[in-house]
Design a protein around this motif. Structure first.
Motif, PDB file in Angstrom:
ATOM      1  N   HIS A 126       1.664  -0.233   0.000  1.00  0.00           N
ATOM      2  CA  HIS A 126       0.000   0.000   0.000  1.00  0.00           C
ATOM      3  C   HIS A 126       1.298   0.182   0.000  1.00  0.00           C
TER       4      HIS A 126
ATOM      5  N   SER B 294      -4.975   3.384  -1.632  1.00  0.00           N
ATOM      6  CA  SER B 294      -3.981   3.184  -2.683  1.00  0.00           C
ATOM      7  C   SER B 294      -3.466   4.526  -3.187  1.00  0.00           C
TER       8      SER B 294
ATOM      9  N   CYS C 265      -2.251   6.657  -6.057  1.00  0.00           N
ATOM     10  CA  CYS C 265      -2.517   6.629  -7.497  1.00  0.00           C
ATOM     11  C   CYS C 265      -2.227   7.998  -8.112  1.00  0.00           C
TER      12      CYS C 265
ATOM     13  N   THR D 244       5.817   1.515  -7.083  1.00  0.00           N
ATOM     14  CA  THR D 244       4.963   1.244  -8.234  1.00  0.00           C
ATOM     15  C   THR D 244       5.801   1.056  -9.491  1.00  0.00           C
TER      16      THR D 244
ATOM     17  N   CYS E 144      -1.744   2.421  -9.519  1.00  0.00           N
ATOM     18  CA  CYS E 144      -1.898   2.458  -8.067  1.00  0.00           C
ATOM     19  C   CYS E 144      -1.028   1.450  -7.325  1.00  0.00           C
TER      20      CYS E 144
ATOM     21  N   ARG F 240      -1.077  -0.182  -3.408  1.00  0.00           N
ATOM     22  CA  ARG F 240      -1.887  -0.251  -2.189  1.00  0.00           C
ATOM     23  C   ARG F 240      -1.034  -0.040  -0.953  1.00  0.00           C
TER      24      ARG F 240
ATOM     25  N   GLN G 260     -11.753   2.047  -5.903  1.00  0.00           N
ATOM     26  CA  GLN G 260     -10.492   1.391  -5.585  1.00  0.00           C
ATOM     27  C   GLN G 260      -9.995   0.544  -6.753  1.00  0.00           C
TER      28      GLN G 260
ATOM     29  N   PRO H  40      -3.941  -3.455  -7.894  1.00  0.00           N
ATOM     30  CA  PRO H  40      -2.858  -2.503  -7.616  1.00  0.00           C
ATOM     31  C   PRO H  40      -1.499  -3.190  -7.652  1.00  0.00           C
TER      32      PRO H  40
ATOM     33  N   GLU I 283       2.218  -4.160  -6.274  1.00  0.00           N
ATOM     34  CA  GLU I 283       2.620  -4.613  -4.956  1.00  0.00           C
ATOM     35  C   GLU I 283       4.069  -5.066  -4.994  1.00  0.00           C
TER      36      GLU I 283
END
Length: 357
Positions: free
Chosen positions: A9, A145, A147, A195, A268, A270, A328, A332, A334
């Motif tokens: 996240h 998240s 973004c 990301t 995104c 998280r 959401q 996403p 990770e």
């Protein structure tokens, strides 16, 4: 989820107007942890970040039910909080910590900051458990998240299609339009770096950042500078219609039944925020009660409008504007928390080299 090879996240939670400067307290911080007979603690101390905020009636509810004064010691963001917890682990600053997120959690666990506590989780919260935390030192409380967000009104006025992907941010069509907090000074900035590592691989993200820099990305010290000053919808008369923010941000730019901004859900990462009983806490029983309180339906329902994050309790009904505009991501990016702990310093050094050329 989209892992990077072996990698699997906050807000830091979103530091908006409710963020308190310095150290804030609720309750009498000068009181003794126990009465003269030393038989029963009279308070529980929560160590947290500056964005912690809950309605006063809920705080009073906890104090009346537990018989304890709640003292809140708030300072810095998730990174600063984690550093302080590690440095003071042999003489903890309180009984509970809230706000360590999955980008910093491995460091705190490796340092032995938290004591095991297997709290009863609400519906849907099990999926937010930290991988590798087999002793349950950390309990998931909320998520949001990070973004890329765009000012839809600006793009409509300029007859330009907004970007949709990470690749688009390096397109010359969007030169000098993107602002993001830096990875070395900001929790969401660090999440954006992760990301790009997840998206482009350990050997490719550096080239991507070189392209971003060549395309005029602006780096700021923190989220507030990026969103509230440079972003065109941030209220500071900024000139950049693309900003790094959160999936919840469009719920706060609503006027006339529609939002003027959008979160790009393919960009995104998280972030999950955790609470944990500090190892060596003066009041471990009260600490466990406080962790349970943060998972209660009342607190979980208050999180969106109090701290601008999503509850981990899937049964909680979101505010109407959140349900409509705070969409959401379904997939996403990770990075495994263990890999973050192992490579964070290395990645930050490389990022600093690329962005300072």
């Amino acid at each position: 989820m989209r892992p990077i090879h072996a990698l699997t996240h906050a807000l830091a939670p979103l530091a908006l107007a409710l963020a308190a400067a310095g150290c804030s307290t609720i309750g009498d911080d000068s009181s003794s942890s126990a009465p003269d007979d030393a038989t029963k603690p009279t308070r529980v101390v929560l160590v947290t970040h500056e964005s912690f905020s809950l309605p006063k009636p809920l705080i009073k509810q906890f104090e009346q039910a537990s018989g304890l004064d709640l003292v809140v010691r708030a300072t810095g963001d998730a990174g600063i909080l984690t550093n302080k917890l590690v440095l003071t682990k042999d003489d903890p600053l309180g009984d509970v910590a809230f706000g360590v997120d999955n980008t910093f959690a491995s460091r705190a666990l490796d340092a032995g900051v938290f004591a095991p506590y297997d709290a009863a989780l609400p519906d849907g919260a099990e999926e937010y458990r930290l991988p590798g935390d087999d002793e349950h030192g950390l309990t998931p409380v909320d998520d949001a998240s990070v973004c890329v967000n765009v000012d839809d009104t600006w793009f409509a006025d300029h007859d330009l299609a907004p970007p949709r992907t990470l690749d688009d941010l390096a397109d010359p069509a969007y030169r000098d339009l993107f602002v993001t907090p830096g990875a070395a000074t900001s929790s969401p900035g660090m999440a954006f770096l992760l990301t790009t590592i997840a998206a482009y691989g350990e050997d490719g993200w550096q080239d991507y950042w070189t392209k971003l820099m060549d395309n005029g990305v602006k780096l700021t010290a923190g989220w507030s500078d990026a969103y509230e000053v440079d972003f065109t919808q941030g209220g500071g008369h900024g000139d950049r219609p693309i900003v790094l923010s959160y999936d919840s941000s469009p719920a706060f730019t609503v006027s006339g039944g529609t939002s003027s901004t959008s979160a790009l859900l393919d960009t995104c990462f998280r972030q999950v925020e955790y609470a944990g009983v500090l190892d060596g806490a003066a009041n471990p029983d009260g600490a466990e009660q406080l962790v349970d309180f943060l998972l209660s339906p009342e607190v979980q329902a208050a999180l969106p409008e109090s701290m601008y994050v999503f509850p981990v309790d899937s049964s909680v009904k979101l505010p109407a504007e959140w349900a409509r505009f705070a969409e959401q991501p379904s997939d996403p990016y990770e990075v495994d928390p263990g890999a973050i702990g192992e490579h964070r310093d290395e990645w930050l050094r490389e990022w600093s080299d690329v962005t300072s050329r």
